[in-house]
Design a protein around this motif. Structure first.
Motif, PDB file in Angstrom:
ATOM      1  N   MET A  64       5.826   7.307 -10.688  1.00  0.00           N
ATOM      2  CA  MET A  64       5.487   5.951 -10.262  1.00  0.00           C
ATOM      3  C   MET A  64       4.197   6.001  -9.455  1.00  0.00           C
ATOM      4  SD  MET A  64       9.286   4.936  -8.839  1.00  0.00           S
ATOM      5  CE  MET A  64       8.975   3.181  -8.713  1.00  0.00           C
ATOM      6  N   ALA A  65       3.410   4.923  -9.552  1.00  0.00           N
ATOM      7  CA  ALA A  65       2.180   4.833  -8.769  1.00  0.00           C
ATOM      8  C   ALA A  65       1.808   3.371  -8.573  1.00  0.00           C
ATOM      9  CB  ALA A  65       1.036   5.584  -9.465  1.00  0.00           C
ATOM     10  N   SER A  66       1.278   3.051  -7.385  1.00  0.00           N
ATOM     11  CA  SER A  66       0.880   1.659  -7.110  1.00  0.00           C
ATOM     12  C   SER A  66      -0.237   1.620  -6.078  1.00  0.00           C
ATOM     13  CB  SER A  66       2.066   0.818  -6.624  1.00  0.00           C
ATOM     14  OG  SER A  66       2.733   1.423  -5.531  1.00  0.00           O
ATOM     15  N   TYR A  67      -1.226   0.808  -6.380  1.00  0.00           N
ATOM     16  CA  TYR A  67      -2.338   0.522  -5.466  1.00  0.00           C
ATOM     17  C   TYR A  67      -1.811  -0.324  -4.306  1.00  0.00           C
ATOM     18  CZ  TYR A  67      -7.007  -1.143  -4.041  1.00  0.00           C
ATOM     19  OH  TYR A  67      -8.154  -1.437  -3.350  1.00  0.00           O
ATOM     20  N   ALA A  68      -2.464  -0.226  -3.139  1.00  0.00           N
ATOM     21  CA  ALA A  68      -2.043  -1.053  -2.004  1.00  0.00           C
ATOM     22  C   ALA A  68      -3.243  -1.323  -1.088  1.00  0.00           C
ATOM     23  CB  ALA A  68      -0.932  -0.337  -1.226  1.00  0.00           C
ATOM     24  N   PRO A  69      -3.218  -2.496  -0.391  1.00  0.00           N
ATOM     25  CA  PRO A  69      -2.328  -3.637  -0.584  1.00  0.00           C
ATOM     26  C   PRO A  69      -2.687  -4.458  -1.828  1.00  0.00           C
ATOM     27  CG  PRO A  69      -3.191  -3.580   1.672  1.00  0.00           C
ATOM     28  CD  PRO A  69      -4.022  -2.647   0.841  1.00  0.00           C
ATOM     29  N   LEU A  70      -1.827  -5.426  -2.103  1.00  0.00           N
ATOM     30  CA  LEU A  70      -1.950  -6.198  -3.336  1.00  0.00           C
ATOM     31  C   LEU A  70      -2.855  -7.415  -3.177  1.00  0.00           C
ATOM     32  CD1 LEU A  70      -0.982  -6.677  -6.265  1.00  0.00           C
ATOM     33  CD2 LEU A  70       0.989  -7.905  -5.313  1.00  0.00           C
TER      34      LEU A  70
END
Length: 654
Positions: free
Chosen positions: A497-503
């Motif tokens: 899993m991977a996610s940029y932050a903040p949105l």
């Protein structure tokens, strides 16, 4: 044109010595499936920072609708015309209720007395659209009616309606206004006609046009930007907001479900966190609560990933902890949340979910224990959570923290300790320079293939330094992330899993930069970073296959970074190539292990000659994918790699 010299390693700088005639040959072995790519590979991290929820994706236009801010009339202004006589009194019921305050208006003039609400840096109103007003009210004495207006920045009326009030008991009243003009800085005026006393609470205004047209719902254009990414998961509600500065203002999911007017309003922890961007009017109404997060996840096809407080406040602030012997209520909250999400409609918490409109379970599979905690105190609490959750719900995968940094003493303690505990997913965070992202494209190549999986839970390339208010979402930062992500995808057996932050970030209400999506009261746009994330998410494929440059993985040679996947369903080879060099490079991708390929490939290309370039409200798609067609030479794909470019090439297997 800006140069890339300052952020490239010496090996990459050699790209500048290449000529356009030098052909570099990549090799893709399309028949050698290295590892599946998880459906959750690329996802979304949501936190209520930068006015991301109230004033952002939650479409409520009225600020401080229930008078619960520390300054009860913040956002409101008394209006008097022609020496009208009236007054406002804030009354506290003094009862054990979530939102005890309401406003009492004593009206002594037949007309000309009212109140106005400024919204969240202005109300965004669009011509010919309908806006739904509601409020709770009663009339203890007299006869008072309401005239409701929308006005523009020049105080000119752009919409109007009226309401007839009656009775001494609390009732909900509703009305609709159709706007006659578009206005980014509109206000809501409420005028009292007649004399007497009116009590009012939960004064609310929503656009009729919300996401899926749900009353009291989410801002449609912002959700659409998320849906367009087809994310594999949605992490919520953050972030440091889970912890709170103190435990008293931590995020408590049970206070965010049920009737809207029974959700306790609290201050947002980001309201005065940064001296450069104080936002004392930043509160949480929790109109966007855990039920709405689950619903949003379902709407956009993402796995829900709630993060829960583990009995620790933010360690950058007070670092308060609950004694381990008093942790049971926190653990019970976690168990109850799983029942809320997955339990049958006749269970205690499943029944509440059904009453809110969703009898079917949400099928929760993932949960985070704590956010960005560290130290022995975290491990003590994590073990208690993990034991209780796994005993009752063994199939739920737990996300655990390895601290706020990808290296250093905090990481060096947590990483081996959690591996020893056989944790499911380790949440690694990296807010670093563009150079760090380039240098770490091989970070996971040597990770233990049999240990815990990795959740790259928060990352962003910071052009000016972590926490610097001058960070911008420029092409340099997005390009370095694209290069780093080739390494995440190449190691999909480890990175799940991977996610940029903040949105999200409100153009006038932000606290932290950079951010993936920027918006104001009427507009929203994706940054170059958004388009990088979107291209990866839409083109993740089903399996990673080997891709080499001169028999080595492409991770910096001549400034090039690359990876390949196949999509076994669409029968495509998907190639991602990043050129971080300042000159064009001629390359060729030889695809082996396939019988036949289509005559043409398609490419989506992100490129810009100026590394400092960013998208804006005036040019929201300045840096966005451009479509190209490439004619194959048998099983070879000739590609000219533009300077500072990222492209996704797709070739059909026949």
């Amino acid at each position: 044109m800006k140069t890339i010299t300052a952020w490239l390693t010496g090996a990459c700088l050699s790209a500048g010595t290449l000529t356009a005639q030098t052909t570099q040959v990549f090799t893709v072995k399309a028949n050698q499936l290295k590892t599946p790519v998880q459906k959750t590979m690329w996802g979304i991290f949501f936190e209520d920072i930068n006015f991301g929820a109230d004033g952002g994706i939650y479409a409520e236009l009225v600020k401080n609708r229930s008078f619960e801010f520390a300054t009860p009339l913040m956002g409101w202004k008394e209006q008097k015309q022609n020496n009208a006589n009236g007054s406002i009194l804030i009354i506290n019921r003094g009862e054990q209720v979530p939102n005890p305050r309401f406003a009492r208006f004593t009206v002594r003039s037949a007309s000309g007395y009212g109140i106005s609400n400024e919204g969240f840096r202005g109300m965004g109103i669009t011509a010919n659209n309908q806006y739904d007003l509601s409020l709770l009210a009663r009339v203890p004495e007299g006869n008072v009616q309401l005239r409701i207006e929308l006005v523009n920045a020049a105080n000119e009326k752009i919409g109007e309606t009226s309401l007839t009030l009656s009775g001494k008991d609390w009732k909900k009243y509703t009305a609709s206004i159709t706007a006659k003009a578009t206005e980014a800085k509109a206000k809501l005026n409420i005028w009292f006609e007649g004399t007497g006393v009116v009590d009012a609470d939960m004064i609310s205004l929503f656009p009729k046009n919300t996401w899926k047209n749900r009353p009291g719902g989410l801002r449609a254009d912002l959700v659409q930007l998320l849906a367009d990414m087809k994310p594999g998961f949605l992490r919520f509600p953050g972030g440091c907001i889970v912890e709170g500065k103190e435990l008293t203002n931590r995020y408590q999911w049970k206070k965010t479900v049920g009737a809207i007017n029974e959700r306790e309003v609290i201050v947002n922890r980001w309201n005065t966190e940064f001296r450069h961007k104080l936002t004392p009017d930043y509160y949480q109404s929790f109109g966007l609560g855990f039920y709405e997060y689950f619903l949003l996840s379902e709407d956009i096809g993402a796995e829900p990933l709630p993060i829960l407080n583990c009995g620790m406040a933010c360690q950058f602030n007070t670092a308060e902890v609950v004694p381990t012997e008093e942790l049971d209520p926190y653990i019970q909250d976690a168990l109850d949340l799983i029942e809320f999400a997955n339990g049958p409609a006749d269970s205690k918490w499943g029944k509440l979910r059904a009453q809110m409109g969703h009898p079917a379970p949400f099928n929760l599979k993932l949960m985070g224990v704590g956010n960005e905690q560290w130290g022995e105190q975290y491990i003590e609490r994590y073990k208690l959570f993990a034991k209780a959750i796994k005993e009752k719900y063994p199939a739920v995968q737990l996300v655990s923290s390895v601290g706020p940094n990808p290296d250093g003493p905090l990481f060096d303690y947590l990483n081996p300790t959690l591996r020893g505990l056989k944790a499911d997913l380790l949440d690694e965070h990296y807010y670093r320079s563009p150079d760090w992202f380039l240098k770490n494209a091989k970070r996971y190549d040597d990770y233990d293939r049999n240990g815990p999986k990795i959740f790259a839970g928060e990352y962003a390339s910071h052009s000016k330094g972590v926490g610097n208010s001058e960070n911008i979402n420029n092409w340099q930062s997005a390009l370095s992330e694209a290069a780093f992500m080739t390494g995440l995808e190449r190691n999909a057996d480890v990175v799940h899993m991977a996610s940029y932050a903040p949105l999200f970030a409100h153009a006038e209400g932000w606290q932290w930069t950079p951010d993936l999506i920027w918006f104001n009261s009427l507009q929203a746009y994706g940054t170059p970073n958004y388009y990088v994330q979107k291209l990866y998410s839409l083109n993740k494929g089903t399996h990673v296959v080997p891709m080499t440059l001169n028999n080595e993985i492409a991770a910096g040679q001549n400034g090039l970074y690359a990876n390949a996947c196949i999509d076994s369903v669409a029968k495509e080879v998907i190639i991602k190539i990043v050129n971080t060099g300042a000159t064009p490079q001629t390359s060729e991708v030889a695809i082996e292990g396939v019988k036949k390929l289509a005559a043409n490939a398609t490419a989506e290309v992100l490129k810009n000659g100026d590394l400092q370039q960013a998208n804006t409200f005036a040019q929201p798609a300045g840096i966005s994918p451009q479509q190209e067609t490439i004619k194959l030479k048998g099983k070879k794909v000739p590609v000219t790699l533009a300077p500072y470019s990222f492209q996704v090439i797709k070739v059909k297997m026949l």
